[in-house]
Design an enzyme around this catalytic site. Structure first.
Site, PDB file in Angstrom:
ATOM      1  N   GLY A 189       0.823  -1.200   0.000  1.00  0.00           N
ATOM      2  CA  GLY A 189       0.000   0.000   0.000  1.00  0.00           C
ATOM      3  C   GLY A 189       0.852   1.243   0.000  1.00  0.00           C
ATOM      4  O   GLY A 189       2.089   1.189  -0.014  1.00  0.00           O
ATOM      5  N   THR A 190       0.158   2.358   0.014  1.00  0.00           N
ATOM      6  CA  THR A 190       0.815   3.659  -0.002  1.00  0.00           C
ATOM      7  C   THR A 190       0.301   4.476   1.168  1.00  0.00           C
ATOM      8  O   THR A 190      -0.914   4.648   1.319  1.00  0.00           O
ATOM      9  CB  THR A 190       0.532   4.400  -1.315  1.00  0.00           C
ATOM     10  OG1 THR A 190       1.008   3.616  -2.400  1.00  0.00           O
ATOM     11  CG2 THR A 190       1.229   5.758  -1.325  1.00  0.00           C
ATOM     12  N   GLY A 191       1.225   4.950   2.008  1.00  0.00           N
ATOM     13  CA  GLY A 191       0.848   5.746   3.160  1.00  0.00           C
ATOM     14  C   GLY A 191       1.068   7.219   2.925  1.00  0.00           C
ATOM     15  O   GLY A 191       1.299   7.671   1.799  1.00  0.00           O
ATOM     16  N   GLY A 192       0.985   7.994   3.998  1.00  0.00           N
ATOM     17  CA  GLY A 192       1.133   9.436   3.878  1.00  0.00           C
ATOM     18  C   GLY A 192       2.534   9.845   3.458  1.00  0.00           C
ATOM     19  O   GLY A 192       2.712  10.879   2.816  1.00  0.00           O
ATOM     20  N   PHE A 193       3.541   9.042   3.802  1.00  0.00           N
ATOM     21  CA  PHE A 193       4.922   9.413   3.517  1.00  0.00           C
ATOM     22  C   PHE A 193       5.526   8.610   2.369  1.00  0.00           C
ATOM     23  O   PHE A 193       6.455   9.058   1.726  1.00  0.00           O
ATOM     24  CB  PHE A 193       5.798   9.208   4.762  1.00  0.00           C
ATOM     25  CG  PHE A 193       5.490  10.179   5.861  1.00  0.00           C
ATOM     26  CD1 PHE A 193       5.098  11.474   5.580  1.00  0.00           C
ATOM     27  CD2 PHE A 193       5.606   9.793   7.184  1.00  0.00           C
ATOM     28  CE1 PHE A 193       4.826  12.377   6.599  1.00  0.00           C
ATOM     29  CE2 PHE A 193       5.339  10.694   8.202  1.00  0.00           C
ATOM     30  CZ  PHE A 193       4.945  11.986   7.914  1.00  0.00           C
ATOM     31  N   ASN A 223       5.755   4.289   0.404  1.00  0.00           N
ATOM     32  CA  ASN A 223       5.211   2.988   0.047  1.00  0.00           C
ATOM     33  C   ASN A 223       5.572   1.945   1.095  1.00  0.00           C
ATOM     34  O   ASN A 223       6.601   2.040   1.771  1.00  0.00           O
ATOM     35  CB  ASN A 223       5.752   2.543  -1.316  1.00  0.00           C
ATOM     36  CG  ASN A 223       5.373   3.516  -2.419  1.00  0.00           C
ATOM     37  OD1 ASN A 223       4.256   4.028  -2.441  1.00  0.00           O
ATOM     38  ND2 ASN A 223       6.313   3.780  -3.336  1.00  0.00           N
ATOM     39  N   VAL A 224       4.716   0.914   1.172  1.00  0.00           N
ATOM     40  CA  VAL A 224       4.961  -0.232   2.052  1.00  0.00           C
ATOM     41  C   VAL A 224       5.076  -1.469   1.168  1.00  0.00           C
ATOM     42  O   VAL A 224       4.176  -1.754   0.365  1.00  0.00           O
ATOM     43  CB  VAL A 224       3.840  -0.414   3.090  1.00  0.00           C
ATOM     44  CG1 VAL A 224       4.152  -1.590   4.013  1.00  0.00           C
ATOM     45  CG2 VAL A 224       3.650   0.855   3.910  1.00  0.00           C
ATOM     46  N   LYS A 228       8.658   0.008   5.048  1.00  0.00           N
ATOM     47  CA  LYS A 228       8.075   1.288   4.644  1.00  0.00           C
ATOM     48  C   LYS A 228       9.217   2.252   4.319  1.00  0.00           C
ATOM     49  O   LYS A 228      10.113   2.456   5.144  1.00  0.00           O
ATOM     50  CB  LYS A 228       7.205   1.848   5.769  1.00  0.00           C
ATOM     51  CG  LYS A 228       6.433   3.107   5.388  1.00  0.00           C
ATOM     52  CD  LYS A 228       5.492   3.517   6.524  1.00  0.00           C
ATOM     53  CE  LYS A 228       4.669   4.736   6.146  1.00  0.00           C
ATOM     54  NZ  LYS A 228       3.735   5.131   7.229  1.00  0.00           N
ATOM     55  N   ASP A 259      -5.390   9.650  12.467  1.00  0.00           N
ATOM     56  CA  ASP A 259      -5.793   9.183  11.136  1.00  0.00           C
ATOM     57  C   ASP A 259      -6.290   7.741  11.204  1.00  0.00           C
ATOM     58  O   ASP A 259      -5.930   6.904  10.382  1.00  0.00           O
ATOM     59  CB  ASP A 259      -4.616   9.299  10.164  1.00  0.00           C
ATOM     60  CG  ASP A 259      -5.053   9.126   8.709  1.00  0.00           C
ATOM     61  OD1 ASP A 259      -6.245   9.358   8.415  1.00  0.00           O
ATOM     62  OD2 ASP A 259      -4.216   8.741   7.871  1.00  0.00           O
TER      63      ASP A 259
END
EC number: 2.7.11.10
Length: 757
Positions: free
Chosen positions: A22-26, A28-29, A44, A145
């Site tokens: 997935g893609t977070g606020g900062f 990619n994971v 991450k 969040d």
């Protein structure tokens, strides 16, 4: 967190790069797999375009993650040696445990959860996330969040475990970033964050309440499809207790403080969680999370009370209604029955509470005896632990069951199936139609379980009846054998008594007593009673076998299963339509399936209740037979004791008769020594003491005669002595017995007393 296709293969020692998680606020994971050990981790990495402020916050997130240790917060791992060199920039990598269950959003998007998670899944989620938030707040960390994308699932030993991820929410909440980066997730953010005001831990309360509401109902609570600006201006108009702001099919906005239907919660949980959500979704942050009992920030303790509830679910088979009762650890079953009587009107004495296997709840055990932990089944089981309530005052169960009332939107399309709705309206209402058909099937299955529980109870009673029948047959055979022996014996005694009356002993009282015994045993046996009961039990057995063989007694499937599958397929096709094909449409096909499902439900319920009535009738017969069999067995045991008592009495009389006969032997009878005048001799050898001169003077023939007479006298004397010794020995034996019950003639009693003297 969305699953992405595999990335180009990249390795670092034994570690191999797999797909993007997935893609977070900062950044990619990405999942990495150790080919040597099989271990998996999530790495991450940050994007290069982070501002200096956010670069600092990224480093802060890594520090926070490394010092946290809680089962419901994803754990940090050591970055494998050499992997830092693969980073696209100089920012450190964050290694975390990999949770193979994916994120909560993926779970919520499954078709089965379109109207909310199962009750068990809701309870485990609330327990895990509340525990994680408590831990973060105690460590002075505010997540800010919290949303389904930031909760991942890990399979534990007994159930799914939920873990919070992504503690790196640190975007500057200016107007531009809110309208771009956070589109689609704004509804999980507390109003004060949207308004760029100062905030406290209560921002997480709003997010948690919104998340919980969506997991319970399948949709977000406040106008989920509205744009942020319009959303904010409308939702802020809600009262402090409103937990739903929604549009109906006509476009009208409605505010409500009630948890909407459909959902999968029982009535007690729905009521308690409704009040809890009112605390969590208050618009004003100072009031949010304040519980009337526990005060400010008391929402977690209030949730603990809900999660720790012990609930007994009782399905009233008379009405088909499920009643849910919170019970304490030490509450008695009698107390529960009193509450059931208040709700159902069924008297405590007429209540029969059955578990699924047909076992009756034990009166000496607490009401919690039928409860299992619903949080350990991961919400995968469709049925709660039900107790089935039967009314023992009823024999004929009439079909009083009607389908549950449909949700408001489903009622609208039932009235207007040709009405065109938008794609989003169709998706919601079709999901509710499918859920309604599922509910009909589950309600039918629960009623079927109740009928089967009654059948299992009948079989248990029939098993007890069969054992008693075998015991009755065995007792009857033993009694018959003893009766036959007694009758044969007394008949022989009467015949032999008659034969010896001409020259032996006679007693009218003895003869009368034997005749009375003969008549008394004629009243024993109970053959007709046993035969009648066996016939009734055999007829009942035939009815039970017919019930078991009847197709109505088996699990009802078929049409409802088919209709539910067809509705699911229609709903799936609608959900999977490409975006350019998501146009308006009507609901005629879905309405047709729902109407057919209602008809099928009503038909199956009639079949179930016909079978239930027959089962109850058979059980009533079995319960009526049980005490009758017990009574007959008891009477036969009494008859057996009577026969044994009469046999003992008869044997004592025979021995007494023998005593009388022996006493008469001691009197003068033909051939006795007295008739030969032996008793007048002072000594048995007296005849032998005559002078020898007298003998010598007798002729030879006279001498021989005299010798024979002397020898005969000697033999008689010895016989008399032996007989007297025998009689004395018998007297000593007989006098040790109690013969007072036998009435003797005066002459016989005097004779016996003289003999004893």
């Amino acid at each position: 967190m969305s699953w992405s296709p595999s990335l180009p293969t990249q390795t670092c020692g034994a570690w191999e790069m797999k797909e993007r998680l997935g893609t977070g606020g900062f950044g990619n994971v990405i999942r990495w797999h150790n080919q040597a050990t099989g271990e998996q981790i999530a790495i991450k990495q940050c994007r290069q375009e982070l501002s200096p402020k956010n670069r600092n916050r990224w480093c802060l997130e890594i520090q926070i993650m490394r010092r946290l240790n809680h089962p419901n917060v994803v754990a940090a791992r050591d970055v494998p040696e050499g992997m830092q060199n693969l980073a696209p920039n100089d920012l450190p990598l964050l290694a975390m445990e990999y949770c193979q269950g994916g994120d909560l959003r993926r779970y919520l998007n499954q078709f089965e959860n379109c109207c909310g998670l199962r009750e068990g899944a809701v309870l485990t989620l609330l327990s895990d996330i509340a525990s994680a938030l408590r831990y973060l707040h105690e460590n002075r960390i505010i997540h800010r969040d919290l949303k389904p994308e930031n909760i991942v699932l890990q399979q534990g030993e007994k159930r799914l475990i939920h873990k919070i991820i992504d503690l790196g929410y640190a975007k500057e909440l200016d107007q531009g970033s809110l309208c771009t980066s956070f589109v689609g997730t704004l509804q999980y953010l507390a109003p004060e964050l949207l308004e760029q005001q100062k905030y406290t831990v209560t921002v997480d309360y709003w997010s948690f309440g919104t998340l919980a509401f969506e997991c319970i109902t399948g949709f977000r609570p406040f106008l989920p499809n509205w744009q942020p600006v319009q959303w904010h201006s409308k939702v802020r108009q809600k009262s402090e207790v409103d937990i739903v702001v929604s549009e109906d099919l006509n476009g009208a906005v409605k505010f409500s403080s009630s948890l909407p239907f459909p959902n999968n919660l029982n009535s007690v949980l729905a009521e308690r969680l409704e009040k809890w959500l009112q605390l969590m979704l208050m618009w004003h942050p100072r009031q949010r999370g304040t519980d009337p009992q526990y005060g400010p920030n008391g929402c977690f303790r209030a949730l603990d009370d809900i999660l720790n509830l012990k609930l007994v679910h009782v399905l009233n088979m008379v009405t088909g209604t499920v009643h849910t009762y919170p019970v304490t650890e030490d509450e008695s079953l009698q107390s529960l029955k009193t509450r059931i009587q208040e709700n159902t009107g069924i008297l405590e004495t007429d209540q029969e509470l059955l578990q699924k296997a047909g076992l009756v709840l034990l009166p000496d055990k607490p009401a919690t005896q039928c409860i299992s932990d619903s949080k350990t089944n991961e919400g995968l089981t469709l049925d709660m632990d039900l107790v089935f309530l039967l009314d023992n005052s009823k024999i004929n169960y009439e079909t009083q069951i009607t389908p549950r009332p449909p949700p408001e939107s489903v009622s609208c399309i039932l009235q207007e199936p040709k009405r065109n709705l938008s794609f989003f309206q169709l998706r919601k209402v079709w999901g509710q139609v499918w859920h309604s058909i599922q509910t009909l099937k589950e309600d039918c299955n629960r009623l079927q379980q109740g009928q089967r529980a009654a059948m299992m109870s009948l079989l248990r009673n029939n098993s007890c009846l069969s054992k008693m029948k075998n015991a009755m047959a065995s007792t009857a055979q033993q009694l018959k054998a003893k009766l036959d022996f007694f009758k044969t014996s007394i008949q022989i005694d009467l015949e032999k008594y008659k034969e010896q009356t001409e020259f032996g002993i006679t007693s009218d009282k003895l003869l009368l007593a034997w005749r009375e015994m003969e008549q008394a045993v004629e009243q024993c046996g109970r053959e007709n009673d046993v035969k009648h009961l066996v016939e009734r039990m055999m007829a009942l057995q035939t009815d039970i076998v017919d019930l078991q063989r009847s197709p109505m007694g088996r699990k009802q499937g078929g049409t409802l299963d088919d209709l539910e599958e067809q509705a699911r397929e229609l709903y799936r096709k609608l959900r999977e339509k490409p975006r350019d094909q998501r146009t308006e449409g009507d609901s005629q096909e879905m309405v047709r399936l729902l109407l057919q499902a209602i008809q099928s439900f009503e038909k199956k319920v009639r079949v179930i209740y016909t079978q239930l009535s027959k089962t109850v009738v058979c059980k009533q017969k079995a319960l009526e037979l049980l005490p009758k069999v017990e009574e007959v067995v008891s009477l036969m045991n009494e008859d057996e004791r009577t026969v044994v008592r009469l046999q003992e009495k008869r044997q004592k009389e025979l021995w007494n008769l023998l005593k009388i006969a022996c006493s008469k032997v001691r009197g003068p009878v033909s051939g006795s020594p007295d008739s030969m005048n032996v008793s007048r001799l002072s000594h048995p050898g007296q005849l032998m003491s005559q002078p020898s001169s007298a003998c010598d003077s007798l002729p030879e023939s006279d001498k021989k005669s005299e010798e024979l007479v002397a020898e005969a006298h000697a033999l008689c004397s010895r016989l008399e002595s032996a007989l007297q010794d025998t009689v004395k020995e018998q007297d000593r034996s007989f006098t040790t017995l109690d013969w007072s019950w036998l009435q003797m003639e005066d002459e016989e009693r005097c004779s016996l007393e003289q003999a004893c003297d």
